[in-house]
Each structure stands twice: as structure tokens, then as C-alpha cells.
Design a protein around this motif. Structure first.
Motif, PDB file in Angstrom:
ATOM      1  N   GLY A 122      23.619  47.329  48.755  1.00  0.00           N
ATOM      2  CA  GLY A 122      24.601  48.145  47.388  1.00  0.00           C
ATOM      3  C   GLY A 122      26.075  47.260  47.727  1.00  0.00           C
ATOM      4  N   GLU A 123      25.395  46.939  49.474  1.00  0.00           N
ATOM      5  CA  GLU A 123      26.831  46.467  49.666  1.00  0.00           C
ATOM      6  C   GLU A 123      27.980  44.952  49.401  1.00  0.00           C
ATOM      7  OE1 GLU A 123      28.407  43.618  53.318  1.00  0.00           O
ATOM      8  OE2 GLU A 123      26.235  44.855  53.047  1.00  0.00           O
ATOM      9  N   SER A 124      29.063  45.995  48.613  1.00  0.00           N
ATOM     10  CA  SER A 124      29.676  44.636  48.179  1.00  0.00           C
ATOM     11  C   SER A 124      29.994  43.498  48.814  1.00  0.00           C
ATOM     12  CB  SER A 124      31.295  45.510  47.707  1.00  0.00           C
ATOM     13  OG  SER A 124      32.113  44.531  47.460  1.00  0.00           O
ATOM     14  N   LEU A 125      29.701  42.073  47.878  1.00  0.00           N
ATOM     15  CA  LEU A 125      29.537  41.174  48.674  1.00  0.00           C
ATOM     16  C   LEU A 125      31.169  39.960  48.077  1.00  0.00           C
ATOM     17  CD1 LEU A 125      25.888  39.649  48.521  1.00  0.00           C
ATOM     18  CD2 LEU A 125      27.485  40.563  50.013  1.00  0.00           C
ATOM     19  N   ALA A 126      31.862  40.608  47.583  1.00  0.00           N
ATOM     20  CA  ALA A 126      32.705  39.975  46.713  1.00  0.00           C
ATOM     21  C   ALA A 126      33.472  41.353  45.308  1.00  0.00           C
ATOM     22  CB  ALA A 126      32.786  38.697  45.749  1.00  0.00           C
ATOM     23  N   SER A 127      33.850  40.737  45.029  1.00  0.00           N
ATOM     24  CA  SER A 127      35.075  41.468  43.653  1.00  0.00           C
ATOM     25  C   SER A 127      36.053  40.691  42.601  1.00  0.00           C
ATOM     26  CB  SER A 127      35.181  42.545  43.304  1.00  0.00           C
ATOM     27  OG  SER A 127      35.990  42.918  44.800  1.00  0.00           O
ATOM     28  N   ARG A 128      36.107  41.750  42.255  1.00  0.00           N
ATOM     29  CA  ARG A 128      37.210  40.874  41.058  1.00  0.00           C
ATOM     30  C   ARG A 128      37.830  41.300  39.766  1.00  0.00           C
ATOM     31  NH1 ARG A 128      38.907  35.432  39.921  1.00  0.00           N
ATOM     32  NH2 ARG A 128      40.018  34.959  37.665  1.00  0.00           N
ATOM     33  N   ALA A 129      39.334  42.208  40.404  1.00  0.00           N
ATOM     34  CA  ALA A 129      40.358  42.453  39.467  1.00  0.00           C
ATOM     35  C   ALA A 129      40.489  42.024  37.845  1.00  0.00           C
ATOM     36  CB  ALA A 129      41.299  43.548  39.814  1.00  0.00           C
TER      37      ALA A 129
END
Length: 304
Positions: A165-172
Motif C-alpha cells: 500500500g506504499e505510495s510510489l507516486a501521486s498526481r493532483a
């Protein structure tokens, strides 16, 4: 003592390049994920609620792995700590919408604040130095898009590593629908249609309110103004003669003279949906030559 100190400094200096090389090698052996989109925000532009198209569009996301190890992840949408649904400045509620992940063919809508996990959903697997284009279908519930303006919600698209469940990347991003100022006019009651015109037979002309029953139906994304233009300036005229009979109309509870451009203004509500009784008031019909008297009345609508 000075020689020993100098030698110690040299030894430390020699170790530093080796430490940097180890860090670079570690980064190269990891998943390094980036998220790009063909559109900064996912906005459906120029939607007409009275047109024939649905508030639906597709948007592409590019997941890119620049690292030396594979990335295995799930792409989920998360709301920005607010209830689910699109909001508008003049609309009190929230408009539902759906986000369909066409790559995995699952519903990615963040109904409860984030995309619902599903064991049937296959992860996205990116080998080193590769990319994957994922297409999302965004559709809004058209029943809630009644006022004009932007309906929107702020989201984050997060790539979560499968298993941890670790966040590898995100975009708003912002998802939404931009609704055009729009209105439609309709007529119901006692009339017949001749091409694009409605023909209203007022029967035998007598002074007073005609017995013809008509209603003007208005649907608008905002408060509106109706304009009434009479070809004969408020006169029913006997064809090819100077004989005429004055008349006026009532719309809702307002009497409108037709010598100029008569107007009717709605209340201040946004949006508006009204059914307005339309009546014809005859003045001075007695003593006039027999025959068919007529006029052309044009009704138009404009925003207030």
C-alpha cells in the motif's frame, strides 16, 4: 601531527566517491515511478444540459518507470478530504460521477473517499525503463447539472504498491464539467404547427381575454428574460387593408404591451424551470370589417 591530520583527511576524501556510487546503484535497482497525464485537469468543457450529448469524456494517464526494478501497483483515486461529488457555486448539493479504469475494466470511482479495493482487479506491472498508458472514462450524472458554471472536485491519483500500500507516486488533479449558459423554450396548449411556427386560432374576436389556453414552458440554467416582438406592433391586421384590432398579452401575472419590445423577467432563482400561462387580451374588436386578422409574435429568451 600535521602529517597525520592531512593523511586522515585524504582517506576520508577517497571514501566519498565510493559512497555516492553505491547510492546511485541502489536507486537504479529500485522502481522509480512517475505519473503524467495528457490533460492537467479532467474537465468536460462546454456541456449543454439541453443538448443531445452526454457529460462524458476519456482521459489518458501515462505511468512511467525510470528505475531498474519493476513497479507493481494499483492506481486509486482519493478525494481531498471532502465528501464525494462535484460542487458548483450556485448548486447546494453534490453531483455524482463515475471513473472507469478501462485498462483493468473496473470502477475506480472514489465513492467513499477513495477507490474501493477489489481482489478481482489486476495490478499494473511496469518493467524497468517502460511506460503504460491507461485510459479513464469520466462521466457525470446529468440530472444534477442544472445551473451553468463549473462543477468540480479535487482528486489525487495515487499509485499504491501492491501488497504494501506504499505510495510510489501521486498526481493532483481536478475533475469536473463546465456547463454552458443555456435555455429552451416550449409551447403547450391550443395551437397547431406550420413548419417552424405555432399557429394560434383566437376564434371569433371579441373584446376581453381570449378563451385560448396556452402555456410558455421555460427551462434555463439561470434566471432569464423573455422578449416579445410583434410584427404589427400589437395589432391584429386584416390582410392587405388598413383595418386592425389592438391586442396585448398576459404572461404569468404580468400584462405586456406590444407596441415596442415587451419583456417578462423571471425571479432570481438559478436554475429556472417555469410553466407560464399565456393569454391574449383583445381591445376594440367591435365595429370592424369581417375577415381574418393576424399578427406574427416572436418570443425569445436571454439570460438576466
Amino acid at each position: 601531527m600535521k602529517l597525520a591530520l592531512s593523511s586522515s583527511i585524504a582517506a576520508i576524501a577517497l571514501l566519498l566517491p565510493g559512497t555516492a556510487s553505491a547510492q546511485s546503484a541502489m536507486r537504479a535497482a529500485n522502481c522509480q515511478l512517475h505519473i503524467d497525464s495528457t490533460s492537467a485537469d479532467w474537465i468536460i468543457q462546454g456541456y449543454d444540459p439541453f443538448g443531445n450529448s452526454d457529460p462524458l469524456a476519456t482521459f489518458d494517464v501515462i505511468f512511467r518507470n525510470d528505475g531498474g526494478a519493476a513497479c507493481t501497483f494499483d492506481a486509486v483515486f482519493v478525494t481531498d478530504q471532502e465528501p464525494f461529488g462535484l460542487t458548483n457555486l450556485t448548486y447546494n448539493g453534490r453531483v455524482a460521477y463515475t471513473l472507469l479504469d478501462t485498462f483493468t475494466n473496473v470502477n475506480a470511482t472514489p465513492l467513499s473517499g477513495r477507490t474501493i479495493a477489489s481482489s478481482a482487479r489486476r495490478p499494473i506491472v511496469l518493467p524497468p525503463n517502460s511506460q503504460q498508458v491507461v485510459r479513464y472514462q469520466f462521466a457525470a450524472n446529468d440530472e444534477g447539472l442544472t445551473a451553468d458554471g463549473l462543477y468540480s472536485q479535487r482528486l489525487s491519483l495515487v499509485a499504491e504498491q501492491r501488497g504494501t500500500g506504499e505510495s510510489l507516486a501521486s498526481r493532483a488533479m481536478i475533475v469536473g464539467v463546465n456547463v454552458l449558459p443555456s435555455a429552451v423554450l416550449g409551447l403547450s396548449g391550443q395551437y397547431q404547427r406550420n413548419g417552424s411556427q405555432a399557429v394560434v386560432d383566437l376564434g371569433e374576436l371579441q373584446d376581453g381575454v381570449s378563451g385560448v389556453s396556452l402555456q410558455v414552458r421555460v427551462s434555463s440554467t439561470r434566471a432569464y428574460r423573455l422578449e416579445f416582438a410583434s410584427k404589427n406592433s400589437g395589432l391584429l391586421r386584416l390582410s392587405d387593408t388598413q383595418w386592425s384590432i389592438p391586442y396585448e398579452i398576459t404572461v404569468g401575472n404580468k400584462t405586456i404591451a406590444l407596441g415596442g419590445r415587451g419583456q417578462y423577467e423571471s425571479g432570481g432563482s438559478n436554475p429556472a424551470s417555469d410553466v407560464l400561462p399565456l393569454h391574449f387580451v383583445i381591445n376594440g374588436a367591435s365595429g370592424k370589417r369581417a375577415g381574418v386578422y393576424s399578427d406574427l409574435l416572436t418570443i425569445s429568451i436571454a439570460p438576466k
